[in-house]
Design an enzyme around this catalytic site. Sequence first.
Site, PDB file in Angstrom:
ATOM      1  N   CYS A 108       0.868  -1.188   0.000  1.00 64.52           N
ATOM      2  CA  CYS A 108       0.000   0.000   0.000  1.00 64.52           C
ATOM      3  C   CYS A 108       0.908   1.243   0.000  1.00 64.52           C
ATOM      4  O   CYS A 108       1.931   1.260   0.698  1.00 64.52           O
ATOM      5  CB  CYS A 108      -0.902   0.007   1.229  1.00 64.52           C
ATOM      6  SG  CYS A 108      -1.930  -1.481   1.348  1.00 64.52           S
ATOM      7  N   CYS A 111       2.308   2.994   3.310  1.00 65.91           N
ATOM      8  CA  CYS A 111       2.655   2.145   4.447  1.00 65.91           C
ATOM      9  C   CYS A 111       4.151   1.863   4.483  1.00 65.91           C
ATOM     10  O   CYS A 111       4.726   1.322   3.539  1.00 65.91           O
ATOM     11  CB  CYS A 111       1.874   0.844   4.387  1.00 65.91           C
ATOM     12  SG  CYS A 111       2.255  -0.250   5.756  1.00 65.91           S
TER      13      CYS A 111
HETATM   14  N1  SAH Z   1      -2.442  -5.191   6.695  1.00 71.39           N
HETATM   15  C1  SAH Z   1      -3.542  -4.837   7.540  1.00 71.39           C
HETATM   16  C2  SAH Z   1      -3.146  -4.350   8.929  1.00 71.39           C
HETATM   17  C3  SAH Z   1      -1.945  -3.457   9.084  1.00 71.39           C
HETATM   18  S1  SAH Z   1      -2.071  -1.771   8.603  1.00 71.39           S
HETATM   19  C4  SAH Z   1      -4.411  -3.814   6.847  1.00 71.39           C
HETATM   20  O1  SAH Z   1      -4.092  -3.402   5.740  1.00 71.39           O
HETATM   21  O2  SAH Z   1      -5.465  -3.478   7.374  1.00 71.39           O
HETATM   22  C5  SAH Z   1      -3.246  -1.026   9.659  1.00 71.39           C
HETATM   23  C6  SAH Z   1      -3.892   0.190   9.073  1.00 71.39           C
HETATM   24  O3  SAH Z   1      -2.980   1.299   9.027  1.00 71.39           O
HETATM   25  C7  SAH Z   1      -4.371  -0.011   7.639  1.00 71.39           C
HETATM   26  O4  SAH Z   1      -5.644   0.557   7.485  1.00 71.39           O
HETATM   27  C8  SAH Z   1      -3.319   0.737   6.870  1.00 71.39           C
HETATM   28  O5  SAH Z   1      -3.753   1.078   5.585  1.00 71.39           O
HETATM   29  C9  SAH Z   1      -3.070   1.927   7.763  1.00 71.39           C
HETATM   30  N2  SAH Z   1      -1.850   2.677   7.484  1.00 71.39           N
HETATM   31  C10 SAH Z   1      -0.670   2.206   7.056  1.00 71.39           C
HETATM   32  N3  SAH Z   1       0.224   3.200   6.913  1.00 71.39           N
HETATM   33  C11 SAH Z   1      -0.410   4.340   7.272  1.00 71.39           C
HETATM   34  C12 SAH Z   1      -0.015   5.715   7.335  1.00 71.39           C
HETATM   35  N4  SAH Z   1       1.196   6.092   7.001  1.00 71.39           N
HETATM   36  N5  SAH Z   1      -0.931   6.616   7.762  1.00 71.39           N
HETATM   37  C13 SAH Z   1      -2.170   6.215   8.111  1.00 71.39           C
HETATM   38  N6  SAH Z   1      -2.612   4.949   8.061  1.00 71.39           N
HETATM   39  C14 SAH Z   1      -1.738   4.006   7.650  1.00 71.39           C
END
Ligand code: SAH
Length: 348
Positions: A108, A111
């Site tokens: 993503c 992330c």
């Molecule tokens: N893989 C799982 C769980 C881990 S991430 C998932 O995708 O749901 C947990 C949440 O944090 C997810 O909604 C992800 O998109 C979000 N996330 C990741 N990096 C982020 C960032 N830099 N700012 C805000 N949300 C973030």
Amino acid sequence: MLPDEWKPLLVERGLRAFRADQILQCLYRDYITDWDAATTLPKDFRETLKREFPINVPKLLATDSASDGTVKLLLGLADGASVETVVIPAPGRLTQCVSSQVGCAMGCVFCASGSRGLVRSLTADEIVAEVMAGRQFADAAARARQGSGIGLTNLVVMGMGEPFANYDETMRALKLINAGKGPNLGARHITISTCGIVPGFEKLAAEGLQFELSVSLHAPNDELRSRIMPVNKRWPIDELLSACAAYTRKTGRIITFEYTLVKGLNDSRACAEELVRRLRKLPSCKVNLIPLSPVDHRPDLETPDEATLMMFLDVLMKGRIQTMLRRSRGKDVAAACGQLRLRTEDGK
Ligand code: SAH
């Protein structure tokens, strides 16, 4: 080992079955990480445990505390890999966020965990060890404040990794954490968050457990979602939302959608309106809006301004979607998923 698995293992080795409860007490109440410290057990039995059931605890490599009380722990595993877990205080609750994998394959855009791909999945015992490290840390902090603090009340699998890409080990860990003779954390206080790996929904529904389920949506249409989350190309929104609806129909459990707001990317009024139209077709759901936590690897991605956040919230609420705006916590720690690990690796 799940609590029920201990008795047969002991009996197989000619040991007394009643020791199982003592072992569980040592591991989950007394935080024993070395059998030598289990002084409630006879010495020769401790020797047997050391030989037959070595305990493999992660090393605490680094901690990082924010002024709002959020603490991030970096744990070193036996093979040299490291994972993050975060303890997040809020009025009346103390939430721990755990990782399910080292790194992540999902990629993503915003992330940090996924920015360098997947290293490996965690085993159930490593996930449980994360929880125990967080619990021990929280309990010690509460004791230091002369008992004014509370122990961990909630667990979210929202750290590094994709839990549905490591389904079996994650579920095994959560069943253990939920077990009465284990850490005994109520299923409704445990949340699994997925990026939308569709086969996982049916599997989880079939477990008949009461865990909460969150789904990372982040966009109201395939064109935009595929740009933010590559997983959308495999399981597009229609398929994902049908799986969510089926999950809610089967389990009676309401799914929470996470929507990370990124300036100029998915934060327009049109996005909010399209999101309302999509979600109103579901039996029932909730939305958590999360302002982006800036990440080192994508300095071009920014947090929307306050007025935009309020506009987006307002459109969803007027659309009668139950919505929460999650305020970012631990801003002065490397708060976004995976950032402490990357910064430590990079020697920062
Ligand atoms: N893989 C799982 C769980 C881990 S991430 C998932 O995708 O749901 C947990 C949440 O944090 C997810 O909604 C992800 O998109 C979000 N996330 C990741 N990096 C982020 C960032 N830099 N700012 C805000 N949300 C973030």
